[in-house]
Design a protein around this motif. Structure first.
Motif, short mmCIF file in Angstrom:
data_model
loop_
_atom_site.label_atom_id
_atom_site.label_comp_id
_atom_site.label_asym_id
_atom_site.label_seq_id
_atom_site.Cartn_x
_atom_site.Cartn_y
_atom_site.Cartn_z
N ARG A 122 0.83 -1.21 0.00
CA ARG A 122 0.00 0.00 0.00
C ARG A 122 0.87 1.26 0.00
N THR A 123 1.94 1.22 0.76
CA THR A 123 2.86 2.36 0.77
C THR A 123 3.42 2.63 -0.61
N SER A 124 3.81 1.56 -1.30
CA SER A 124 4.34 1.70 -2.65
C SER A 124 3.31 2.33 -3.58
N PHE A 125 2.09 1.83 -3.55
CA PHE A 125 1.06 2.33 -4.47
C PHE A 125 0.61 3.75 -4.12
N VAL A 126 0.61 4.09 -2.84
CA VAL A 126 0.27 5.47 -2.46
C VAL A 126 1.35 6.43 -2.97
N ILE A 127 2.62 6.05 -2.80
CA ILE A 127 3.71 6.88 -3.32
C ILE A 127 3.63 7.00 -4.83
N LEU A 128 3.36 5.87 -5.48
CA LEU A 128 3.24 5.86 -6.94
C LEU A 128 2.14 6.82 -7.40
N ALA A 129 0.96 6.70 -6.83
CA ALA A 129 -0.16 7.55 -7.23
C ALA A 129 0.12 9.02 -6.96
N THR A 130 0.74 9.30 -5.81
CA THR A 130 1.07 10.69 -5.45
C THR A 130 2.09 11.28 -6.41
N LEU A 131 3.12 10.51 -6.71
CA LEU A 131 4.13 10.97 -7.66
C LEU A 131 3.55 11.14 -9.06
N TRP A 132 2.64 10.26 -9.43
CA TRP A 132 1.98 10.35 -10.73
C TRP A 132 1.22 11.66 -10.86
N LEU A 133 0.47 12.00 -9.83
CA LEU A 133 -0.27 13.26 -9.84
C LEU A 133 0.69 14.45 -9.82
N PHE A 134 1.74 14.37 -8.99
CA PHE A 134 2.68 15.48 -8.86
C PHE A 134 3.44 15.73 -10.16
N THR A 135 3.99 14.68 -10.76
CA THR A 135 4.77 14.87 -11.99
C THR A 135 3.89 15.39 -13.13
N THR A 136 2.65 14.92 -13.16
CA THR A 136 1.73 15.39 -14.21
C THR A 136 1.36 16.85 -14.01
N ALA A 137 1.11 17.22 -12.75
CA ALA A 137 0.81 18.62 -12.45
C ALA A 137 1.99 19.52 -12.79
N MET A 138 3.21 19.07 -12.50
CA MET A 138 4.40 19.83 -12.84
C MET A 138 4.56 19.97 -14.35
N ALA A 139 4.22 18.92 -15.09
CA ALA A 139 4.30 18.98 -16.56
C ALA A 139 3.34 20.05 -17.09
N TRP A 140 2.14 20.09 -16.54
CA TRP A 140 1.16 21.09 -16.98
C TRP A 140 1.64 22.50 -16.60
N ARG A 141 2.18 22.63 -15.42
CA ARG A 141 2.66 23.93 -14.95
C ARG A 141 3.76 24.47 -15.85
N GLN A 142 4.70 23.60 -16.22
CA GLN A 142 5.80 24.04 -17.08
C GLN A 142 5.31 24.36 -18.50
N ALA A 143 4.29 23.65 -18.95
CA ALA A 143 3.74 23.95 -20.28
C ALA A 143 3.07 25.32 -20.29
N LEU A 144 2.34 25.64 -19.22
CA LEU A 144 1.69 26.95 -19.13
C LEU A 144 2.72 28.08 -19.08
N LYS A 145 3.89 27.78 -18.51
CA LYS A 145 4.98 28.77 -18.45
C LYS A 145 5.82 28.76 -19.72
N LYS A 146 5.44 27.89 -20.67
CA LYS A 146 6.13 27.75 -21.97
C LYS A 146 7.60 27.34 -21.79
N LYS A 147 7.87 26.61 -20.74
CA LYS A 147 9.20 26.03 -20.54
C LYS A 147 9.12 24.59 -21.02
N PHE A 148 9.27 24.41 -22.33
CA PHE A 148 8.90 23.15 -22.96
C PHE A 148 9.89 22.02 -22.70
N ILE A 149 11.15 22.34 -22.48
CA ILE A 149 12.11 21.28 -22.13
C ILE A 149 11.76 20.72 -20.75
#
Length: 219
Positions: A122-149
């Protein structure tokens, strides 16, 4: 075209073929659940919690929407689409981001708290899901800032976690095929961690080796 370029293209086609085949397998694994019955495949191990409404809803949401993220993510790392078909890249990117952040990701997090394998899994899957949401949110944030790399780097990390759905089942098959002598609960715990940590390591290596930057190069 040099021999290295040919090898590189063939390797990319091989990876694409593997992803498409895996997506097809995932679709076939999901179809039986359309019956909405508790005694189907994986749900046989969830008899004690199937009655929990928020878990049950999360399960079906995750099963039926996860494939959208898996397929949409494939379009995010094609240099031709990035340079010449930006609308296709953008639309599939939004499908991926919206699906992970507001549908598939949250449902995965709910399910993680009820995962088989006890606290370690459960710890593994909670970390996985949290990181999945976090990395995706960061990807969207960087796209909005037009920092495409930076956007591409976070998307690669996110997609590496998306692929845990495939790697988990791959490891499960390998453990069974080679008859690894471990207790079933220990096998599941091991697979729970193996399903995403190596994926992230590979993604980081690719980022540091310049994979994302190469997608934006012309010629």
């Amino acid at each position: 075209m040099g021999i290295m370029q040919i090898i590189s293209r063939l390797f990319k086609l091989f990876i694409l073929a593997c992803l498409l085949y895996s997506s097809w397998l995932m679709l076939n694994l999901s179809l039986p659940y359309l019956q909405m019955k508790p005694n189907i495949d994986f749900l046989k191990t969830k008899e004690l919690i199937y009655h929990i409404r928020h878990w049950r809803y999360s399960f079906y949401i995750h099963v039926f929407t996860g494939l959208f993220a898996l397929v949409a993510g494939m379009f995010q790392f094609n240099s031709y689409l990035i340079r010449n078909q930006k609308l296709v890249h953008r639309i599939t990117g939004y499908i991926y981001l919206l699906d992970v952040l507001f549908i598939t990701g949250p449902s995965a997090l709910v399910m993680a708290f009820y995962a088989n394998g006890g606290i370690p899994a459960r710890t593994s899957f909670v970390i996985l899901a949290t990181l999945w949401l976090f990395t995706t949110a960061m990807a969207w944030r960087q796209a909005l800032k037009k920092k495409f790399i930076a956007h591409g780097s976070w998307m690669l990390r996110s997609y590496a976690l998306t692929l845990s759905a495939i790697t988990l089942r791959t490891y499960a098959f390998l453990f069974g095929h080679f008859h690894i002598q471990m207790r079933p609960v220990h096998v599941y715990i091991t697979i729970a961690w193996l399903s995403w940590i190596p994926n992230l390591v590979v993604a980081e290596i690719m980022i540091r080796k310049g994979f994302i930057r190469s997608l934006f190069k012309t010629g």
